[in-house]
Design an enzyme around this catalytic site. Structure first.
Site, mmCIF file in Angstrom:
data_model
loop_
_atom_site.group_PDB
_atom_site.id
_atom_site.type_symbol
_atom_site.label_atom_id
_atom_site.label_comp_id
_atom_site.label_asym_id
_atom_site.label_seq_id
_atom_site.Cartn_x
_atom_site.Cartn_y
_atom_site.Cartn_z
ATOM 1 N N PRO A 1 1.088 -8.699 -15.251
ATOM 2 C CA PRO A 1 1.734 -9.614 -16.183
ATOM 3 C C PRO A 1 3.221 -9.274 -16.330
ATOM 4 O O PRO A 1 3.589 -8.102 -16.422
ATOM 5 C CB PRO A 1 0.969 -9.378 -17.488
ATOM 6 N N GLU A 2 4.048 -10.307 -16.344
ATOM 7 C CA GLU A 2 5.486 -10.081 -16.434
ATOM 8 C C GLU A 2 5.966 -10.266 -17.861
ATOM 9 O O GLU A 2 5.172 -10.520 -18.769
ATOM 10 C CB GLU A 2 6.190 -10.993 -15.432
ATOM 11 N N LYS B 1 7.524 -4.950 -20.227
ATOM 12 C CA LYS B 1 6.099 -5.132 -19.981
ATOM 13 C C LYS B 1 5.253 -4.248 -20.896
ATOM 14 O O LYS B 1 4.044 -4.125 -20.706
ATOM 15 C CB LYS B 1 5.781 -4.830 -18.519
ATOM 16 N N ARG C 1 5.436 -3.650 -2.987
ATOM 17 C CA ARG C 1 5.025 -4.824 -3.754
ATOM 18 C C ARG C 1 5.278 -6.086 -2.941
ATOM 19 O O ARG C 1 6.152 -6.141 -2.086
ATOM 20 C CB ARG C 1 5.799 -4.894 -5.071
#
Length: 259
Positions: free
Chosen positions: A2-3, A51, A248
């Site tokens: 989640p950002e 975050k 990533r």
């Protein structure tokens, strides 16, 4: 993972469920804080920091949580069944609501005055009231030889960007992800755009960067590997950035983001 915008919304849900109410149950299911008990204390507020989530309670204590890849906070009715097993890491409940933290990547209990121990390493929060563009750009420029794709994802530079907003920001600015920070002509403009994208989505579920909230039309490159670019028709490329095991996902358009 989640950002920043998703974590911002999670903080809002926790505030609605817990703020100003006395805890009737606190259950830390992590060894480090297994004996901690916040029962009888009122929750003051929950804030997002990039975050990270900071839930402050009476007595000068803060519950620090991070969702990492699979974590979530769910708000359920009092007495609702809590999933069995080791998925639930933390429960905070009052007479009206129960907040269930599942698969949380981090759970800490610190003095509120010591919050910097858990979030002090973060750069300016893109959705924070104290957002500082100049400081974020200064931190990015401190390593001019680093790729812009890696630098944007480093939460020590600016807090809140993940793989989705990285890909979308770089596409919209026409910047190849492997370009060096020192070679980005308008770093201020790039960072400003990233902040605007997160801010535009902070009140809504889902991520929209195209202006079209239909799921199939919401993004420019993220989730569209192998499909034609909406602008030039070039097939969207997919790869990985970063040193193992921290690599990533990255997506880009070779036509709109030339080397």
């Amino acid at each position: 993972m989640p950002e920043g915008d998703a974590v911002y919304r999670t903080a809002a849900r926790l505030r609605a469920a817990l703020d100003g109410r006395v805890l009737t149950r606190s259950d830390f299911r992590v060894p480090r804080h297994a004996t901690a008990d916040l029962t009888g204390r009122a929750v003051l507020t929950t804030l997002s920091r990039g975050k990270h989530l900071l839930t402050r309670v009476e007595g000068g204590l803060t519950v620090h949580t991070h969702l990492r890849m699979d974590g979530s906070w769910r708000i359920v009715a009092p007495g609702a069944r809590v999933p069995p097993g080791d998925q639930v890491r933390l429960i905070l409940a009052n007479a009206e609501c129960t907040a269930v933290g599942r698969k949380l990547g981090m759970v800490d209990l610190v003095r509120t005055g010591d919050e910097e121990r858990v979030v002090g390493h973060l750069g300016p929060d893109l959705l924070g009231p104290d957002w500082d563009l100049d400081e974020a750009v200064r931190r990015l420029r401190a390593a001019p030889g680093r790729t812009i794709g890696e630098a944007l994802l480093d939460q020590r530079n600016l807090a809140g960007i993940g793989t989705i907003y990285r890909a979308e920001t770089l596409f919209l600015r026409g910047v190849w992800p492997w370009r060096r920070v020192g070679e980005v002509a308008d770093l201020d403009g790039l960072v400003t755009l990233a902040q605007r994208l997160l801010a535009a989505n902070k009140e809504y579920a889902g991520t929209v960067t195209t202006g079209d909230r239909r799921p199939s039309n919401a993004t420019w490159v993220y989730g569209r590997a192998g499909r034609p670019c909406r602008r030039c028709g070039t097939r969207i490329s997919r790869g990985e950035m970063g040193a193992q095991p921290q690599e990533r996902l990255i997506l880009w358009c070779a036509g709109c983001q030339p080397r």
